[in-house]
Design a protein around this motif. Sequence first.
Motif, PDB file in Angstrom:
ATOM      1  N   ALA A   1       0.886  -1.165   0.000  1.00  0.00           N
ATOM      2  CA  ALA A   1       0.000   0.000   0.000  1.00  0.00           C
ATOM      3  C   ALA A   1       0.918   1.207   0.000  1.00  0.00           C
ATOM      4  O   ALA A   1       1.680   1.411   0.954  1.00  0.00           O
ATOM      5  N   VAL A   2       0.888   1.977  -1.077  1.00  0.00           N
ATOM      6  CA  VAL A   2       1.850   3.063  -1.274  1.00  0.00           C
ATOM      7  C   VAL A   2       1.107   4.371  -1.521  1.00  0.00           C
ATOM      8  O   VAL A   2       0.108   4.406  -2.245  1.00  0.00           O
ATOM      9  N   GLY A   3       1.600   5.472  -0.962  1.00  0.00           N
ATOM     10  CA  GLY A   3       1.034   6.789  -1.228  1.00  0.00           C
ATOM     11  C   GLY A   3      -0.443   6.855  -0.905  1.00  0.00           C
ATOM     12  O   GLY A   3      -0.863   6.663   0.235  1.00  0.00           O
ATOM     13  N   ILE A   4      -1.261   7.121  -1.928  1.00  0.00           N
ATOM     14  CA  ILE A   4      -2.701   7.212  -1.737  1.00  0.00           C
ATOM     15  C   ILE A   4      -3.271   5.909  -1.191  1.00  0.00           C
ATOM     16  O   ILE A   4      -4.310   5.907  -0.528  1.00  0.00           O
ATOM     17  N   GLY A   5      -2.575   4.793  -1.413  1.00  0.00           N
ATOM     18  CA  GLY A   5      -2.996   3.520  -0.845  1.00  0.00           C
ATOM     19  C   GLY A   5      -2.935   3.502   0.667  1.00  0.00           C
ATOM     20  O   GLY A   5      -3.601   2.693   1.319  1.00  0.00           O
ATOM     21  N   VAL A   6      -2.147   4.409   1.242  1.00  0.00           N
ATOM     22  CA  VAL A   6      -2.091   4.582   2.695  1.00  0.00           C
ATOM     23  C   VAL A   6      -2.938   5.768   3.130  1.00  0.00           C
ATOM     24  O   VAL A   6      -3.714   5.676   4.080  1.00  0.00           O
ATOM     25  N   THR A   7      -2.809   6.898   2.423  1.00  0.00           N
ATOM     26  CA  THR A   7      -3.491   8.101   2.895  1.00  0.00           C
ATOM     27  C   THR A   7      -5.008   7.988   2.825  1.00  0.00           C
ATOM     28  O   THR A   7      -5.713   8.611   3.624  1.00  0.00           O
ATOM     29  N   LEU A   8      -5.533   7.181   1.902  1.00  0.00           N
ATOM     30  CA  LEU A   8      -6.994   7.013   1.885  1.00  0.00           C
ATOM     31  C   LEU A   8      -7.469   6.262   3.126  1.00  0.00           C
ATOM     32  O   LEU A   8      -8.626   6.416   3.545  1.00  0.00           O
ATOM     33  N   LEU A   9      -6.572   5.459   3.746  1.00  0.00           N
ATOM     34  CA  LEU A   9      -6.953   4.744   4.961  1.00  0.00           C
ATOM     35  C   LEU A   9      -7.254   5.714   6.099  1.00  0.00           C
ATOM     36  O   LEU A   9      -8.013   5.378   7.017  1.00  0.00           O
ATOM     37  N   LEU A  10      -6.642   6.896   6.045  1.00  0.00           N
ATOM     38  CA  LEU A  10      -6.873   7.890   7.084  1.00  0.00           C
ATOM     39  C   LEU A  10      -8.302   8.412   7.061  1.00  0.00           C
ATOM     40  O   LEU A  10      -8.755   9.037   8.020  1.00  0.00           O
ATOM     41  N   HIS A  11      -9.025   8.151   5.972  1.00  0.00           N
ATOM     42  CA  HIS A  11     -10.426   8.561   5.848  1.00  0.00           C
ATOM     43  C   HIS A  11     -11.369   7.379   6.065  1.00  0.00           C
ATOM     44  O   HIS A  11     -12.586   7.559   5.998  1.00  0.00           O
ATOM     45  N   CYS A  12     -10.797   6.212   6.304  1.00  0.00           N
ATOM     46  CA  CYS A  12     -11.609   5.033   6.600  1.00  0.00           C
ATOM     47  C   CYS A  12     -11.853   4.968   8.102  1.00  0.00           C
ATOM     48  O   CYS A  12     -10.968   5.269   8.906  1.00  0.00           O
ATOM     49  N   ASP A  13     -13.049   4.578   8.466  1.00  0.00           N
ATOM     50  CA  ASP A  13     -13.415   4.504   9.875  1.00  0.00           C
ATOM     51  C   ASP A  13     -12.926   3.217  10.512  1.00  0.00           C
ATOM     52  O   ASP A  13     -12.695   3.167  11.731  1.00  0.00           O
ATOM     53  N   LEU A  14     -12.766   2.197   9.703  1.00  0.00           N
ATOM     54  CA  LEU A  14     -12.256   0.906  10.149  1.00  0.00           C
ATOM     55  C   LEU A  14     -11.352   0.351   9.054  1.00  0.00           C
ATOM     56  O   LEU A  14     -11.657   0.501   7.870  1.00  0.00           O
ATOM     57  N   ALA A  15     -10.255  -0.256   9.440  1.00  0.00           N
ATOM     58  CA  ALA A  15      -9.345  -0.831   8.449  1.00  0.00           C
ATOM     59  C   ALA A  15      -8.687  -2.077   9.016  1.00  0.00           C
ATOM     60  O   ALA A  15      -8.339  -2.130  10.206  1.00  0.00           O
ATOM     61  N   VAL A  16      -8.525  -3.071   8.153  1.00  0.00           N
ATOM     62  CA  VAL A  16      -7.853  -4.313   8.499  1.00  0.00           C
ATOM     63  C   VAL A  16      -6.699  -4.505   7.520  1.00  0.00           C
ATOM     64  O   VAL A  16      -6.858  -4.282   6.312  1.00  0.00           O
ATOM     65  N   ALA A  17      -5.546  -4.900   8.023  1.00  0.00           N
ATOM     66  CA  ALA A  17      -4.393  -5.165   7.166  1.00  0.00           C
ATOM     67  C   ALA A  17      -3.929  -6.595   7.351  1.00  0.00           C
ATOM     68  O   ALA A  17      -4.038  -7.165   8.449  1.00  0.00           O
ATOM     69  N   ALA A  18      -3.413  -7.174   6.282  1.00  0.00           N
ATOM     70  CA  ALA A  18      -2.716  -8.451   6.421  1.00  0.00           C
ATOM     71  C   ALA A  18      -1.461  -8.222   7.248  1.00  0.00           C
ATOM     72  O   ALA A  18      -0.839  -7.155   7.167  1.00  0.00           O
ATOM     73  N   GLU A  19      -1.089  -9.188   8.045  1.00  0.00           N
ATOM     74  CA  GLU A  19       0.069  -9.020   8.932  1.00  0.00           C
ATOM     75  C   GLU A  19       1.331  -8.679   8.158  1.00  0.00           C
ATOM     76  O   GLU A  19       2.180  -7.922   8.639  1.00  0.00           O
TER      77      GLU A  19
END
Length: 257
Positions: free
Chosen positions: A106-124
Motif C-alpha cells: 500500500a503506497v502513497g494514496i494507498g495509505v493516505t486514503l486509509l486515514l479517511h476510513c473509519d475501520l481498516a484491516v491489514a494483512a500481517e
Amino acid sequence: MGEEVRVEVADGVLTLTLNRPAKKNAITQAMYADMAAALETARGETAVRCVLIRAEGDSFCAGNDMMDFAMQAASGASAADMAVFRFLKALAEFDKPLVAAVQGRAVGIGVTLLLHCDLAVAAEDALLSTPFVNLALAPEAASSRLLPEAIGHRRAFEMLALGRVVTGREAADWGLVNKAVPLDQLQSEAEAFARACADRAPGSIQATKRLMRDAETLWALMQAEGQVFAAQMAGPEAREAFQAFIEKRPARFTVAD
C-alpha cells in the motif's frame, strides 16, 4: 464504470474493488473518476449503509500510476481539474462508514486514503509506505494532519519524510489500522466490520461520523496540500526524482545558490 474499478452492492454494503492487479492497482485518473463517482452515488443511496474498499491481486494499491499522472501534469491541466481531487473531495465529504482491507503493498494514496476510513484491516505481512519526499513531492489527502493525529508526529514524519515502510502488524500497533490478521482472514474480517456498520441505525451512525470529522476543514487542507504538491511537481527536484526513478538510480539533489 470501467473494468479497473468494480462496484457491487449487497446487504447494505457497497464493495469498491480496485481491479488492476497486473499493475499492483496503481491508480489512473480514470480510476479516480470512477471511485469518486461510486462514493458520490453511495452517499445519496439509502440502500448503501457502508462502503468496503478492497483490491484484487497481491497488492492493495501501488499509489498513483506515475506515467498517467505525469502525462496529466504535462497536459497543462490544473491540479484542481484532475480527477484525483474529485476523489479526495468525495472522501472528505463521505458521511457513511468506510472500511478497508489491505494486503501486500500500500503506497502513497494507498495509505493516505486509509486515514479517511473509519475501520481498516491489514494483512500481517502488508507493507505500507508514503514515499512522497522520495519523489520530491509533498503529502496529500490531508495526511499532513491526519497521519500525525493517528500515529504521532515522529512516526508520521518518519513515514512522510523518510519513506519508512510499516508492516501490517506495526500499522495495527501504531493505530493506523484497527487490526492485523493472517492474509487468509483479511477479507472475512473486513466484511465483518462492514456488515456490523451496515446493521447499525444509519442515521445515528452517520451523525456520529459527522461529529467526529470536519469535512470542510479537511477539504481546505487537501486543496492547500494540492497547491504545494503541484508546485513541487513542476519544480527541478521532482524532475530529477522522476528521471532517477525511470533510470533506476539514486536521485541527485543540488542546493540552489
